[in-house]
Structure formats: C-alpha cells, structure tokens
Design a protein around this motif. Structure first.
Motif, mmCIF file in Angstrom:
data_model
loop_
_atom_site.group_PDB
_atom_site.id
_atom_site.type_symbol
_atom_site.label_atom_id
_atom_site.label_comp_id
_atom_site.label_asym_id
_atom_site.label_seq_id
_atom_site.Cartn_x
_atom_site.Cartn_y
_atom_site.Cartn_z
ATOM 1 N N UNK A 76 6.308 13.296 -0.234
ATOM 2 C CA UNK A 76 5.860 11.966 0.142
ATOM 3 C C UNK A 76 4.730 12.075 1.149
ATOM 4 N N UNK A 77 3.843 11.077 1.130
ATOM 5 C CA UNK A 77 2.737 11.023 2.061
ATOM 6 C C UNK A 77 2.364 9.581 2.302
ATOM 7 N N UNK A 78 1.063 9.350 2.450
ATOM 8 C CA UNK A 78 0.586 7.983 2.639
ATOM 9 C C UNK A 78 -0.431 7.646 1.563
ATOM 10 N N UNK A 79 -0.372 6.409 1.123
ATOM 11 C CA UNK A 79 -1.277 5.913 0.091
ATOM 12 C C UNK A 79 -1.831 4.569 0.529
ATOM 13 N N UNK A 80 -3.122 4.377 0.332
ATOM 14 C CA UNK A 80 -3.747 3.076 0.492
ATOM 15 C C UNK A 80 -4.228 2.643 -0.893
ATOM 16 N N UNK A 81 -3.638 1.587 -1.403
ATOM 17 C CA UNK A 81 -4.008 1.077 -2.728
ATOM 18 C C UNK A 81 -4.877 -0.154 -2.517
ATOM 19 N N UNK A 82 -6.151 -0.034 -2.910
ATOM 20 C CA UNK A 82 -7.137 -1.082 -2.660
ATOM 21 C C UNK A 82 -7.560 -1.738 -3.971
ATOM 22 N N UNK A 83 -8.195 -2.894 -3.819
ATOM 23 C CA UNK A 83 -8.825 -3.562 -4.959
ATOM 24 C C UNK A 83 -7.812 -3.833 -6.072
ATOM 25 N N UNK A 84 -6.738 -4.542 -5.711
ATOM 26 C CA UNK A 84 -5.712 -4.882 -6.693
ATOM 27 C C UNK A 84 -5.361 -6.365 -6.591
ATOM 28 N N UNK A 85 -4.774 -6.872 -7.655
ATOM 29 C CA UNK A 85 -4.206 -8.212 -7.668
ATOM 30 C C UNK A 85 -2.702 -8.059 -7.459
ATOM 31 N N UNK A 86 -2.190 -8.620 -6.377
ATOM 32 C CA UNK A 86 -0.812 -8.368 -5.960
ATOM 33 C C UNK A 86 0.099 -9.530 -6.337
ATOM 34 N N UNK A 87 1.173 -9.216 -7.043
ATOM 35 C CA UNK A 87 2.269 -10.168 -7.255
ATOM 36 C C UNK A 87 3.436 -9.646 -6.448
ATOM 37 N N UNK A 88 3.793 -10.377 -5.382
ATOM 38 C CA UNK A 88 4.761 -9.822 -4.435
ATOM 39 C C UNK A 88 6.217 -10.169 -4.739
ATOM 40 N N UNK A 89 6.470 -10.943 -5.804
ATOM 41 C CA UNK A 89 7.825 -11.392 -6.179
ATOM 42 C C UNK A 89 8.454 -12.274 -5.105
ATOM 43 N N UNK A 90 7.621 -12.818 -4.228
ATOM 44 C CA UNK A 90 8.061 -13.794 -3.244
ATOM 45 C C UNK A 90 7.422 -15.142 -3.572
ATOM 46 N N UNK A 91 6.085 -15.158 -3.631
ATOM 47 C CA UNK A 91 5.357 -16.338 -4.087
ATOM 48 C C UNK A 91 5.083 -16.222 -5.586
ATOM 49 N N UNK A 92 4.790 -17.344 -6.203
ATOM 50 C CA UNK A 92 4.529 -17.349 -7.645
ATOM 51 C C UNK A 92 3.095 -16.979 -7.987
ATOM 52 N N UNK A 93 2.192 -17.086 -7.010
ATOM 53 C CA UNK A 93 0.771 -16.906 -7.274
ATOM 54 C C UNK A 93 0.297 -15.548 -6.772
ATOM 55 N N UNK A 94 -0.279 -14.724 -7.631
ATOM 56 C CA UNK A 94 -0.806 -13.430 -7.178
ATOM 57 C C UNK A 94 -2.060 -13.607 -6.327
ATOM 58 N N UNK A 95 -2.390 -12.586 -5.569
ATOM 59 C CA UNK A 95 -3.551 -12.663 -4.695
ATOM 60 C C UNK A 95 -4.249 -11.309 -4.649
ATOM 61 N N UNK A 96 -5.538 -11.334 -4.360
ATOM 62 C CA UNK A 96 -6.309 -10.102 -4.196
ATOM 63 C C UNK A 96 -5.955 -9.477 -2.856
ATOM 64 N N UNK A 97 -5.727 -8.159 -2.847
ATOM 65 C CA UNK A 97 -5.347 -7.533 -1.591
ATOM 66 C C UNK A 97 -5.234 -6.038 -1.694
ATOM 67 N N UNK A 98 -4.561 -5.461 -0.696
ATOM 68 C CA UNK A 98 -4.377 -4.025 -0.639
ATOM 69 C C UNK A 98 -3.059 -3.716 0.063
ATOM 70 N N UNK A 99 -2.541 -2.522 -0.208
ATOM 71 C CA UNK A 99 -1.209 -2.136 0.260
ATOM 72 C C UNK A 99 -1.273 -0.732 0.845
ATOM 73 N N UNK A 100 -0.655 -0.566 2.019
ATOM 74 C CA UNK A 100 -0.556 0.752 2.648
ATOM 75 C C UNK A 100 0.896 1.220 2.591
ATOM 76 N N UNK A 101 1.087 2.439 2.115
ATOM 77 C CA UNK A 101 2.421 3.028 1.967
ATOM 78 C C UNK A 101 2.493 4.289 2.800
ATOM 79 N N UNK A 102 3.555 4.434 3.564
ATOM 80 C CA UNK A 102 3.817 5.667 4.298
ATOM 81 C C UNK A 102 5.231 6.124 3.990
#
Length: 428
Positions: free
Chosen positions: A1-27
């Motif tokens: 395991x390490x760290x990942x920055x996922x950029x330039x994606x359309x995110x569906x967070x399973x909380x809201x119904x509407x996806x949004x443009x964004x990025x996610x950092x994973x550690x």
C-alpha cells in the motif's frame, strides 16, 4: 500500500445523487481527501498520481447475496456431489472473477459446504487468493423437507442445506457454524418454486426454531440472514430479529408494515437475478415456457416487482445480489441487478447504484466507511470508462473497469496492461 492521487475524474460518492468533477487522495487503505474541482490537492506527497481522464469514479460494488461456492449447478444436489478438493478451487476461481468484475466486497448468503467460505475468507485476507473482502457463511440451515433438503426415503443426497429439526438441532447447527468461525448464519424459513415439495409460499421453519437460532447467533456476535418468500415467513423473520431478510416476494401489507417499522435495523434483498433469468432466459438451460409457467415463476416475478416498488416508496434499505452461481445465473452477471432495480422496481439509476455500494457497505458491517467516497472511508474504488447513471449495463463484465482498487491496493490498473494483483508468496 502507498498513496495515490486520482485527478480529473467524475465522482459519484454514493451519498448525493449527482456526480461532480473532483479528485481523491488515498493513503494506505483509506480515503483521506475528496475535493471538488481541479488542482485542489497537492501532488507533492502523492506516491502515484493517476490522471483519470474524466472517467467515472465510484465505490467498489458490493454483492449482497453471494454464493461463491455455487459453481454452476443445474440441480441443487449437484453441489453435494462436488468433491471438497475441487470445490475449494472452484470457489477460489469464482472469487477472483467477482473481483475482476468490480465487486470489491461480498456478503455470503451461504456456502454449499461448511468450511468453504471460511477457508476462502482467510486466503483472501492473507493475500494468497485474489477476491473481494468477504463475510463468510456456513450452509443454509434448513429443516426436513425444506429448501436444501434433496434426500429421498430410498436415496440419501447432499445439497446446500444443513438439516436441523427442532430447537435442539437448530441450536447445535448454529453453534457448529460459530465454532467453525463463520461471519454470517443463514436460515431457510420458507420454500421455493424450485423445490417441488416445498414451494415458495410454504413455511418450513417454525418461529420457535428461528427465534432460538437467531438469538444464539447474535450471542456469538454473528449477523443473521434468512430466505423468506412467504408473507408469514417474512413476519417470523422480523419478530425473530433477523438482520437481513432475502426475497420477501409474497409479503402482504402487514409484512410490509412490519418491515418498514424496522427499516433502520433490517436490510432486505430480492435476489432477483434467478427469477428474472428463469422467466426471460430459461430456454438457455432448457426451461421451456410451459415449464416456467407450471412452476409459477411469472407470478413470482410479478409479486417481486410489486413488493420492491412498495419497498422503494417506504425507503427501505435494499441490497443487490441475485442468486448468481447457478447454471441459469452464471457468476459474472451479478451487476445486472443494478439495471433490474431501475427497469423492474422503479429505482432511479443513482438509487440503484447506492443499493450496490452504500447499502451493501452497511450489510458488510462497515456502515459509513464502505461503499462510499468520502474522507475516512475504506479505499475500495472503481474507475469506469462510461457513465453507469446513463447506462447500467457498462458495469456488467470487466471491460469498462479501467481501475479496480480494494483496501488501498491496486487489483487492476489500465495504465499497465499486463498488471496483475501482487499475491503474497511464502515458503511453506
């Protein structure tokens, strides 16, 4: 395991119904930051920067009614005839396939032999076998004549059921499952159209048997599921405090009211794939239209659709998972359920995706941290080429999954075409 920055994606967070443009950092194995917009998270501390190229990022799928050891039987008794040595290997292959098809978690709705699930769970957790994070079960606890009892007076036969009659045998069966370290205990409270001597509206387990079995399982800290198609079997399951009630096809108004009263505690699942495929695709396995009609399957489908339309209106928590693993429902079709929820039950595409992610995370025992994209959640993530809110079928099969991450580890990375999950290797 390490760290990942996922950029330039359309995110569906399973909380809201509407996806949004964004990025996610994973550690390590957690999501630490979710940001809206572009260039919001510094690349400085990211070990791997992933350009998602505008693709659809969502939580990993959760199979809420999983039978990994149901390896293509045409008849229930076929499962009892598979030698255990071959059976565990077939089960491992099914686990790998399910992860390849985007399911990063699976809740077992029963194994066809006692220790298959438990062994598989440990092999996955220890890194020897690629598969989803897994909640293991034992065989379905049933009664003489119930679903899973394929014996005849003149001929013994094994199937997928563990037969227990009366409170003493029920208690022993549950304790045996707990001793063998299952996560889930499953009871068959009613029959099924596929059982000639105990159809779906037959109730095969008494309330006293079920209530005792559930209480013992809960004493051991296990989650309990049940097979309940008849209205009264649903009511018995509610009164017995079952955690997950499958099918509920013939639930009447009283049963629906009872389910609604416990909707914050109980999760339901239609397991619709088996009914759907039998009615619309039965000819693939030789089930003619006359046979399907004689079994009453179109009537069951009609009742199931009406029941889950009503459950949606009452805002009940419903998981996907369609009894995949039989000849007529081959493993790999699992994500078809998402489209079925939209077409047959009236769910919006966003609601159906939440059933396949956020609600499933709750069933897995990780409410609020699995099946969603938010800070602190477990890093089970899919990067999809296409928009499943517009076309749910792109989630069926592996072709549109460009990235599959489970618990912060890459299982599939489209940037490296020959990438394979790195399995632990040890000298025995």
């Amino acid at each position: 395991m390490g760290s990942y920055l996922i950029k330039n994606v359309t995110i569906f967070d399973s909380i809201d119904d509407t996806p949004f443009a964004g990025e996610v950092l994973i550690e390590d194995n957690r999501i630490v930051t979710v940001a809206r917009g572009e260039n919001q998270i510094s690349e400085e501390n990211a070990g791997d920067v992933v350009d998602g190229q505008g693709k659809f990022l969502m939580a990993g799928l959760v199979e809420g009614h999983c039978h990994l050891s149901f390896c293509g039987p045409a008849r229930n008794q076929d499962l009892g005839e598979i030698p255990p040595e071959e059976h565990i290997l077939m089960t491992c292959r099914a686990a790998r396939l399910l992860l390849d098809y985007g399911f990063t978690s699976a809740y077992s709705a029963a194994a066809s032999k006692m220790r298959l699930d438990v062994v598989l769970r440990e092999e996955i957790a220890n890194g020897y076998v690629a598969g989803p994070r897994y909640r293991a079960a034992g065989p379905e606890i049933t009664t003489t004549g119930g679903l899973g009892d394929e014996r005849k007076l003149h001929m013994p036969a094994e199937s997928f059921g563990w037969i227990a009659d009366g409170k003493k045998e029920i208690a022993q069966a549950v304790r045996l499952c707990c001793r063998e370290n299952v996560d889930n205990v499953k009871f068959n409270v009613s029959g099924d159209e596929f059982v000639s001597h105990a159809r779906a509206e037959i109730i095969s387990m008494t309330e006293e048997e079920l209530t005792l079995g559930v209480a013992i399982a809960h004493d051991w800290g296990k989650r309990v599921a049940c097979h309940s198609r008849a209205a009264e079997s649903v009511k018995r399951a509610v009164r017995a405090k079952v955690d997950c009630i499958y099918h509920c096809d013939f639930a009447d108004e009283e049963a629906l009211d009872m389910l609604e009263s416990v909707k914050d505690r109980v999760i339901v699942g239609p397991a619709f794939g088996l009914v759907h495929n039998s009615v619309f695709e039965g000819d693939v396995v030789g089930m003619t239209k006359d046979v399907v009609e004689a079994m009453g399957l179109p009537r069951k489908l009609e009742h199931t659709c009406a029941t889950y339309h009503e459950m949606r209106k009452r805002n009940m928590r419903v998981v996907v998972g369609g009894d995949y693993g039989f000849t007529i429902t081959p493993m790999g079709q699992n994500a078809r359920d998402i489209g079925h929820f939209v077409k047959f039950f009236g769910y919006s595409p966003a609601e159906a995706l939440k059933c396949a992610t956020e609600v499933g995370g709750d069933l897995m025992g990780h409410k609020g941290e699995l099946g969603i994209i938010k800070e602190g959640a477990l890093a089970d993530i899919l990067l999809v080429d296409g928009n499943p809110l517009e076309d749910q079928s792109i989630l069926v099969g592996p072709d549109h999954f460009h990235m599959i991450m489970k618990d912060g580890k890459m299982h599939k990375d489209w940037r490296r075409p020959n990438f394979q999950t790195e399995l632990v290797t040890k000298i025995w």
